[in-house]
Design a protein around this motif. Structure first.
Motif, PDB file in Angstrom:
ATOM      1  N   ALA A  57     -16.324  29.334 -90.511  1.00 22.41           N
ATOM      2  CA  ALA A  57     -15.139  29.754 -91.674  1.00 22.41           C
ATOM      3  C   ALA A  57     -15.743  29.605 -92.791  1.00 22.41           C
ATOM      4  O   ALA A  57     -14.405  28.675 -92.751  1.00 22.41           O
ATOM      5  N   SER A  58     -15.787  29.613 -93.961  1.00 27.73           N
ATOM      6  CA  SER A  58     -16.067  29.380 -94.524  1.00 27.73           C
ATOM      7  C   SER A  58     -16.361  30.515 -95.970  1.00 27.73           C
ATOM      8  O   SER A  58     -16.654  31.431 -95.410  1.00 27.73           O
ATOM      9  N   GLY A  97     -12.598  33.580 -90.356  1.00 26.95           N
ATOM     10  CA  GLY A  97     -13.433  34.821 -90.631  1.00 26.95           C
ATOM     11  C   GLY A  97     -14.216  33.569 -92.142  1.00 26.95           C
ATOM     12  O   GLY A  97     -14.648  32.166 -92.338  1.00 26.95           O
ATOM     13  N   CYS A  98     -15.420  34.487 -92.794  1.00 27.73           N
ATOM     14  CA  CYS A  98     -15.875  34.117 -93.233  1.00 27.73           C
ATOM     15  C   CYS A  98     -16.451  35.891 -94.279  1.00 27.73           C
ATOM     16  O   CYS A  98     -16.293  36.510 -93.865  1.00 27.73           O
ATOM     17  N   ARG A  99     -16.320  35.425 -95.905  1.00 24.45           N
ATOM     18  CA  ARG A  99     -16.066  36.391 -97.077  1.00 24.45           C
ATOM     19  C   ARG A  99     -16.722  36.167 -98.257  1.00 24.45           C
ATOM     20  O   ARG A  99     -16.824  34.205 -98.099  1.00 24.45           O
ATOM     21  N   ASN A 100     -17.640  36.449 -98.931  1.00 24.95           N
ATOM     22  CA  ASN A 100     -18.355  36.297-100.092  1.00 24.95           C
ATOM     23  C   ASN A 100     -19.893  35.407 -99.709  1.00 24.95           C
ATOM     24  O   ASN A 100     -19.566  34.181-100.074  1.00 24.95           O
ATOM     25  N   ILE A 101     -20.500  34.993 -98.761  1.00 27.15           N
ATOM     26  CA  ILE A 101     -21.417  34.802 -98.534  1.00 27.15           C
ATOM     27  C   ILE A 101     -23.127  35.488 -99.343  1.00 27.15           C
ATOM     28  O   ILE A 101     -23.206  36.641 -98.915  1.00 27.15           O
ATOM     29  N   GLN A 102     -24.169  34.985-100.328  1.00 23.24           N
ATOM     30  CA  GLN A 102     -24.918  35.032-100.438  1.00 23.24           C
ATOM     31  C   GLN A 102     -25.689  33.940-100.248  1.00 23.24           C
ATOM     32  O   GLN A 102     -26.205  32.348-100.995  1.00 23.24           O
ATOM     33  N   THR A 103     -26.743  34.830-100.631  1.00 17.72           N
ATOM     34  CA  THR A 103     -28.514  33.915-100.005  1.00 17.72           C
ATOM     35  C   THR A 103     -29.695  34.354-100.982  1.00 17.72           C
ATOM     36  O   THR A 103     -29.396  35.955-100.523  1.00 17.72           O
ATOM     37  N   THR A 123     -26.668  31.708 -90.479  1.00 21.29           N
ATOM     38  CA  THR A 123     -26.174  32.024 -89.574  1.00 21.29           C
ATOM     39  C   THR A 123     -24.809  32.246 -90.614  1.00 21.29           C
ATOM     40  O   THR A 123     -24.345  31.340 -91.959  1.00 21.29           O
ATOM     41  N   VAL A 124     -23.752  33.480 -89.739  1.00 18.66           N
ATOM     42  CA  VAL A 124     -22.513  33.325 -90.901  1.00 18.66           C
ATOM     43  C   VAL A 124     -21.668  33.685 -89.290  1.00 18.66           C
ATOM     44  O   VAL A 124     -22.171  35.174 -88.983  1.00 18.66           O
ATOM     45  N   TYR A 125     -21.089  32.497 -89.055  1.00 14.85           N
ATOM     46  CA  TYR A 125     -20.036  32.282 -87.890  1.00 14.85           C
ATOM     47  C   TYR A 125     -18.806  32.189 -88.179  1.00 14.85           C
ATOM     48  O   TYR A 125     -18.288  32.076 -89.518  1.00 14.85           O
ATOM     49  N   HIS A 142     -20.033  34.149 -82.717  1.00 18.81           N
ATOM     50  CA  HIS A 142     -19.224  32.614 -82.766  1.00 18.81           C
ATOM     51  C   HIS A 142     -17.778  33.468 -83.308  1.00 18.81           C
ATOM     52  O   HIS A 142     -18.101  33.593 -84.970  1.00 18.81           O
ATOM     53  N   GLY A 143     -16.808  33.349 -82.720  1.00 22.91           N
ATOM     54  CA  GLY A 143     -15.329  33.271 -82.831  1.00 22.91           C
ATOM     55  C   GLY A 143     -14.384  33.032 -82.595  1.00 22.91           C
ATOM     56  O   GLY A 143     -14.612  32.278 -81.785  1.00 22.91           O
ATOM     57  N   SER A 144     -13.028  33.014 -82.369  1.00 19.02           N
ATOM     58  CA  SER A 144     -11.671  32.719 -82.678  1.00 19.02           C
ATOM     59  C   SER A 144     -11.419  32.854 -80.856  1.00 19.02           C
ATOM     60  O   SER A 144     -11.335  31.928 -80.525  1.00 19.02           O
TER      61      SER A 144
END
Length: 485
Positions: free
Chosen positions: A267-268, A297-303, A286-288, A321-323
């Motif tokens: 959630a970031s 939710g999650c937005r704009n995650i870069q690796t 992971t992106v959960y 995983h979610g709400s």
């Protein structure tokens, strides 16, 4: 508990231990830190004097028969600029062969007896493997020079917003909570048995130290914080929950226990990872969405620029995983969107469970909307067990209260796999209301062969997915295989 005031006082009496004008910096390990004598390591530049580099014993998970089996591997770390020559002596095994991975670095070691030498032309995170042994190996973290080291340590340490942890062994009997505006500098040669939780805005945790809790758990945890930087540290896990604008650079994680994920995002938003290394006993990254009390939710995650090694589970895991599981199935759906992975080497994966085998795993659960995900320039080496792609909308009742809502617009560009152990890849939706739509492969290369619709040698009655051992199942639309030059 370590006395932070005394650390600050002692820091004020010290001169800076490391000058950034140095070209090679090695940090002596504290006598209390666990050491491994499997290898001896030295480094030098310009045919100069060899500098010894201490070798730590670090726990990893050699899973056998589905059960965790903790073993000790070796880790050495130093900083340098320019080029560096590395000399490694194998003290326990006769060297019949040696690999320095990732393979994409094209490092060709020279072997003379039990001595291995090679040159690094830039900061790298590599695995030195004698006789193909991936557990009695050496992880070598060759960092850039530490530009965060205080130029005037005595003056820097006087400021109340600064926390200095110097070289030596430090036992934290309680969690160190870092509030807004604080900077924590953990010097090279510091070994911290404990946990650091970031709970504030404008926080920086940096240095070349090691945070390695004796017990299981997250060495560094960022919680409900904004504008945070984590740089240079080696630890067990580094999750981020309920936070925004977090930058993680040159952080290394290794774990050995169950659920030992490396770099979790919960959630970031606006999170970036660069130059990271993960060898983990669960998912590397992971992106959960809603999870562990963090909502949304999650937005704009870069690796980017990463080396990933999953002794258990997935190198990449998105969407499970979610709400629905935490807030109820009637809760608004979470969205995971705009996630990018770029320039990454995957060194290994081993997973027996069919549901959790994908190198690239997008498993939408808990009503999650997963869209706009891009994987680019990723090299997968021959892993021990698993499948290459797993893109599904399952109803995983063990962890979820509902299937995911949808998976949309997933792009894979310049993905290579060299190996012979990938099981059948999957792309499968759930039903007509929960579909996978728009999965696009460009320049997918398996064992040197490009996979695309008009590829030579493909029988006309074959699906292109047959050529890469991929099952495209029900409730899936618009899967393409293209090539570009």
């Amino acid at each position: 508990m370590v006395n932070i005031s005394s650390i600050l006082l002692s820091a004020a009496m010290m001169t800076m231990a490391v000058s950034v004008s140095a070209k090679v910096v090695a940090y002596p390990a504290p006598s209390e830190a666990p050491r491994n004598d499997a290898f001896s390591v030295e480094v030098r530049q310009d045919a100069g004097k060899w500098q010894p580099v201490d070798v730590y014993a670090i726990k990893v998970d050699k899973t056998e028969g589905g059960k965790h089996n903790v073993v000790l591997t070796s880790v050495a770390t130093f900083d340098f600029d320019g080029t560096a020559e590395v000399r490694v002596v194998s003290n326990r095994q006769e060297v019949k062969s040696c690999d320095v991975r990732p393979q994409s670095y094209a490092i060709a070691p020279a072997v003379s007896g039990d001595t291995i030498t090679f040159t690094l032309d830039r900061p790298r995170q590599v695995s030195v493997e004698v006789n193909g042994d991936r557990f009695n190996n050496l992880q070598l973290f060759a960092n850039p020079l530490d530009t965060n080291a205080p130029a005037n340590l005595k003056k820097w340490a006087r400021k109340k917003e600064n926390i200095y942890i110097g070289p030596g062994y430090h036992k934290l009997d309680t969690i160190m909570v870092v509030g807004s505006g604080k900077t924590v500098y953990i010097a090279g040669g510091a070994y911290v048995d404990g946990y650091i939780h970031v709970k504030g805005d404008g926080v920086k945790v940096c240095g070349r130290g090691i945070i390695m809790p004796e017990k299981r758990g997250e060495g560094i945890y960022v919680m409900r914080s904004n504008d945070v930087e984590i740089e240079g540290i080696f630890t067990t896990q580094c999750p981020i929950g309920g936070s925004n604008r977090v930058k993680v650079d040159n952080v290394k994680v290794m774990s050995s226990y169950g659920w030992g994920d490396g770099f979790n995002v919960f959630a970031s938003n606006d999170v970036s990872y660069s130059n990271i290394f993960a060898r983990t006993s669960d998912d590397c990254t992971t992106v959960y969405a809603t999870r562990k009390g963090f909502n949304g939710g999650c937005r704009n995650i870069q690796t980017e620029n990463a080396v990933l090694w999953a002794d258990v589970a997935h190198p990449f895991m998105i969407g499970l995983h979610g709400s629905a599981a935490e807030l109820g199935v009637e809760a608004p759906a979470d969205t995971i969107q705009n996630v990018v992975y770029r320039n990454i080497d995957v060194l290994d994966m081993k997973e027996l469970q069919i549901d959790y085998q994908g190198v690239f795993a997008i498993l939408a659960g808990d009503n999650n909307i997963v869209r706009d995900i891009r994987f680019e320039d990723i090299r997968v080496e021959n892993f021990r067990q698993g499948k290459l792609f797993d893109i599904r909308i399952p109803f995983n009742k063990k962890y979820c209260a509902a299937p995911g809502a949808c998976i949309e617009n997933i792009e894979f560009k310049d993905i290579t796999y060299n190996g012979d152990r990938s099981e059948l890849s999957l792309v499968v939706g759930y039903d007509e209301d929960h579909k996978v739509k728009g999965v696009h492969f460009t320049n997918l290369k398996i064992n040197g062969e490009l996979i695309y619709d008009t590829m030579p040698g493909k029988p006309g009655w074959y699906k292109t997915s047959d050529m890469c051992r991929m099952y495209i199942g029900e409730h899936v639309e618009d899967v393409t295989f293209d090539v570009s030059h």
